[in-house]
Design an enzyme around this catalytic site. Structure first.
Site, mmCIF file in Angstrom:
data_model
loop_
_atom_site.group_PDB
_atom_site.id
_atom_site.type_symbol
_atom_site.label_atom_id
_atom_site.label_comp_id
_atom_site.label_asym_id
_atom_site.label_seq_id
_atom_site.Cartn_x
_atom_site.Cartn_y
_atom_site.Cartn_z
ATOM 1 N N ASP A 108 -16.933 2.221 3.589
ATOM 2 C CA ASP A 108 -15.764 2.900 3.041
ATOM 3 C C ASP A 108 -15.659 2.522 1.563
ATOM 4 O O ASP A 108 -16.470 1.740 1.050
ATOM 5 C CB ASP A 108 -14.506 2.559 3.844
ATOM 6 C CG ASP A 108 -14.153 1.078 3.806
ATOM 7 O OD1 ASP A 108 -15.029 0.270 3.437
ATOM 8 O OD2 ASP A 108 -13.018 0.736 4.145
ATOM 9 N N THR A 116 -3.862 -6.866 16.229
ATOM 10 C CA THR A 116 -4.715 -6.001 15.432
ATOM 11 C C THR A 116 -4.722 -6.447 13.969
ATOM 12 O O THR A 116 -3.709 -6.900 13.441
ATOM 13 C CB THR A 116 -4.247 -4.540 15.516
ATOM 14 O OG1 THR A 116 -2.873 -4.471 15.137
ATOM 15 C CG2 THR A 116 -4.401 -4.004 16.908
ATOM 16 N N ASP A 172 -14.010 0.553 -0.406
ATOM 17 C CA ASP A 172 -13.986 -0.838 -0.870
ATOM 18 C C ASP A 172 -15.004 -1.698 -0.135
ATOM 19 O O ASP A 172 -15.016 -2.915 -0.273
ATOM 20 C CB ASP A 172 -12.584 -1.441 -0.766
ATOM 21 C CG ASP A 172 -12.113 -1.602 0.669
ATOM 22 O OD1 ASP A 172 -12.494 -0.774 1.514
ATOM 23 O OD2 ASP A 172 -11.344 -2.543 0.951
ATOM 24 N N SER A 204 -8.396 0.656 0.184
ATOM 25 C CA SER A 204 -9.447 0.778 1.191
ATOM 26 C C SER A 204 -9.874 2.229 1.367
ATOM 27 O O SER A 204 -10.369 2.849 0.449
ATOM 28 C CB SER A 204 -8.983 0.147 2.508
ATOM 29 O OG SER A 204 -10.033 0.051 3.425
ATOM 30 N N ARG A 231 0.849 -1.187 0.000
ATOM 31 C CA ARG A 231 0.000 0.000 0.000
ATOM 32 C C ARG A 231 0.882 1.233 0.000
ATOM 33 O O ARG A 231 1.852 1.292 0.746
ATOM 34 C CB ARG A 231 -0.942 0.026 1.204
ATOM 35 C CG ARG A 231 -2.055 1.083 1.060
ATOM 36 C CD ARG A 231 -3.026 1.071 2.211
ATOM 37 N NE ARG A 231 -3.809 -0.156 2.297
ATOM 38 C CZ ARG A 231 -4.820 -0.334 3.147
ATOM 39 N NH1 ARG A 231 -5.150 0.628 3.990
ATOM 40 N NH2 ARG A 231 -5.491 -1.474 3.179
ATOM 41 N N ASP A 279 -15.541 -2.766 2.867
ATOM 42 C CA ASP A 279 -15.281 -3.792 3.875
ATOM 43 C C ASP A 279 -15.537 -3.277 5.286
ATOM 44 O O ASP A 279 -15.553 -4.054 6.238
ATOM 45 C CB ASP A 279 -13.876 -4.386 3.743
ATOM 46 C CG ASP A 279 -12.759 -3.384 3.986
ATOM 47 O OD1 ASP A 279 -13.032 -2.167 4.058
ATOM 48 O OD2 ASP A 279 -11.593 -3.817 4.087
ATOM 49 N N ARG A 280 -15.759 -1.989 5.445
ATOM 50 C CA ARG A 280 -16.054 -1.420 6.763
ATOM 51 C C ARG A 280 -17.464 -0.844 6.782
ATOM 52 O O ARG A 280 -18.029 -0.519 5.747
ATOM 53 C CB ARG A 280 -15.055 -0.322 7.118
ATOM 54 C CG ARG A 280 -13.621 -0.799 7.153
ATOM 55 C CD ARG A 280 -12.683 0.317 7.592
ATOM 56 N NE ARG A 280 -11.302 -0.102 7.493
ATOM 57 C CZ ARG A 280 -10.344 0.230 8.344
ATOM 58 N NH1 ARG A 280 -10.638 1.011 9.371
ATOM 59 N NH2 ARG A 280 -9.107 -0.181 8.180
#
Length: 598
Positions: A304, A380, A306, A147, A52, A308-309
């Protein structure tokens, strides 16, 4: 000639993509040494988050050449792991600049090696890739996305054959393979291979249909509960989620939501938000709140870019309240557990599990102790939670729910990664269930706090782009007040006038609360230190793996006040944590930039 300039010369020999080659040549001509050192001095690191970074020329950035190298390295690593090129990978992409082309560069590498490629022809949400890995029995999956990062960034996320993100030792193995196969293959720049190869095909329609059928296993709302009790507002935050959430609502039999029209269509410029991250709070949800007000809508659901959240806001007593990730996780965890037991009254609760990252609220842990199921912490990131869920499944256990405080939620194990599409529909059902009782999400939270205790959290971050500064900050924490004469690690024993009971340092693999002094969580390369204080506060400081941030997470558990007013507890925690963070991080000394207020 500097090392960075030599690496730039190497770049000019290898890069065949015009725009980035020209960009590199211009830097050379202008002798812009600061940019040359930044972009060519080191290679973009491949880790458990994959790749990233900013889309620029150079070894340190996201571009066609670094994507080609990553794909060749991954392809050869999979060949070695499988002992053959007779394997399948699935590749998808979001709507960011260059994402579609990067996905096709990746496909070309695998096709050139002789593997089979499922290449989705249109943008997809990130959770579609881990689902497809399992559904199609792929050796790996690749999602080209950054993301919720700013528009100038892109990324390359890798999933293993179990449908979870990669973890050690695969990350290091892939990184080594990338170095060993960095010279672009003869076919690497041929943009037609993915279009012409018989081993490359798109299964998006079939995969999507299977996904939406699978997630309806998480539809719990009784048939007699009115579906028109709430008007929902939804925003895709200029990302890919809109049509997928629309289909999820249809699959769950939910009413059509109101669109935030300016944010419906995918737009890589993200024109209406400074940061395309609904976790940032009210500022990111301004248009959604305006839309909700105009349509008498009382619940906002936001993905968000993409998808996924999931962010959630609800109207309670006439005021908009944006729930944080810990609150959403507590609500969804309770909802999933309650309904699973209702459906399966004979189930053994000792075989039921929920998973959360160690910096997330321990509310589900308290709930687990009271209700008889199991709660497990991981490092995490969903890479750890997803792999833990798969491990538990192999042991015959049932994983009901996983979450992280950064608004990432996973219901069941259809996808062992955060899934904002599935979570949106499940959350909508919970809201309708509560509405039928005249309650809001805030009412439900208060009921849970009354039963299990008020779990008060205060989380934020500072921006710091200099690794040397970050290292110096954590070195001072580990050698507080200069340490001792031997140079041994010495943590603070008192901070902000409160005694430190124990310190866990995941980076060093130590935990003073354990009899043997060893940390129960695996070591990681980034900095991560947790303090337990005599006032029952738990505070974790850690660096982000994907952003230039030092994050802090704190929690304290207290009885729910009889009058329901939690402000004093919240103020007490924030005041204490602010003092501790100022002492340990010294933001003024190091010119750290605080998170902007929502």
């Amino acid at each position: 000639m500097s090392s960075a300039m030599e690496k730039l010369e190497q770049w000019l020999e290898m890069d065949m993509w015009g725009p980035t080659k020209e960009e590199a040549q211009e830097l050379k001509n202008k002798k812009n040494m600061a940019a040359i050192e930044s972009q060519f001095g080191k290679r973009i690191a491949f880790g458990t988050a994959g790749l990233r970074g900013p889309m620029k020329t150079g070894w340190a950035c996201m571009n066609d050449l670094t994507v080609i190298q990553a794909s060749q390295g991954l392809a050869k690593y999979l060949e070695a792991q499988n002992g053959t090129t007779d394997f399948r990978v699935v590749i998808g992409h979001d709507s960011r600049h260059n994402s579609r082309r990067f996905a096709r560069r990746a496909a070309t590498a695998f096709l050139s090696l002789g593997a089979e490629v499922i290449l989705f022809s249109d943008v997809v949400p990130t959770p579609m890739i881990p689902f497809a890995v399992s559904h199609h029995k792929c050796a790996a999956g690749i999602m080209v996305t950054a993301s919720h990062n700013p528009k100038q960034d892109n990324g390359y996320k890798v999933y293993w054959s179990n449908g979870a993100q990669i973890i050690p030792p695969h990350d290091a193995g892939i990184a080594k393979s990338i170095d060993a196969h960095s010279n672009p293959w003869a076919s690497a720049w041929d943009e037609q291979i993915a279009e012409k190869s018989e081993r490359c095909h798109c299964t998006l329609a079939e995969t999507s249909a299977a996904y939406f059928k699978a997630i309806t296993a998480n539809s719990f709302l009784d048939a007699d509960v009115p579906r028109d009790g709430i008007t929902f507002t939804y925003t895709a935050m200029h990302g890919v989620g809109w049509k997928y959430c629309q289909r999820a609502f249809e699959a769950f039999g939910l009413p059509r939501f109101c669109d935030v029209e300016k944010q419906v269509s995918p737009d890589p410029e993200f024109p209406t938000v400074e940061y395309p991250n609904p976790e940032e709070g009210k500022g990111a949800l301004t248009l959604a709140i305006e839309t909700a007000e105009a349509n008498n809508s009382s619940v906002i659901l936001a993905n968000d870019p993409d998808a996924d959240r999931l962010a959630v806001a609800c109207k309670h007593d006439g005021q908009w309240q944006i729930l944080n990730g810990n609150q959403i996780g507590s609500l969804l965890g309770w909802w999933v557990f309650t309904n699973y037991v209702k459906r399966n009254p004979e189930c053994k609760k000792d075989d039921l599990y929920m998973v959360a990252s160690t910096v997330s609220s321990k509310m589900l842990g308290t709930m687990a102790a009271a209700e008889g199921f199991n709660f497990v912490e991981t490092l995490t990131g969903f890479k750890w939670m997803g792999n833990k869920a798969r491990d538990l499944q192999q042991e015959g256990k049932t994983v009901l729910f996983s979450f992280e405080e950064a608004i990432g939620f996973c219901i069941g194990t259809t996808v062992v990664d955060k899934d904002g599409v599935n979570a949106s529909a499940v959350m909508a059902e919970l809201c309708l269930y509560l509405a039928a009782q005249g309650k809001t999400l805030v009412d439900c939270l208060n009921d849970l706090y009354t039963k299990y205790g008020y779990h008060c959290t205060f989380n934020s971050y500072y921006i710091c782009g200099e690794q040397a500064t970050i290292d110096a900050i954590f070195s001072r924490i580990r050698h507080y007040d200069g340490g001792d004469a031997s140079g041994a690690v010495v943590y603070p024993s008192v901070v902000a006038d409160v005694q430190v009971l124990s310190v866990r340092d995941v980076t060093l693999g130590t935990d003073s609360a354990q009899p043997d002094g060893k940390c129960l969580l695996p070591q990681q390369s980034g900095h991560m230190v947790t303090f337990k204080f005599a006032n029952d506060c738990v505070l974790t400081l850690r660096t982000s793996g994907t952003e230039p941030k030092i994050k802090f997470y704190s929690e304290i558990k207290a009885p729910m006040p009889s009058d329901g007013v939690t402000t004093p507890v919240e103020n007490e925690l924030e005041t204490f944590v602010t003092k501790v963070v100022n002492d340990l991080l010294q933001p003024d000394v190091h010119n750290l930039q605080a998170k902007k207020s929502a």
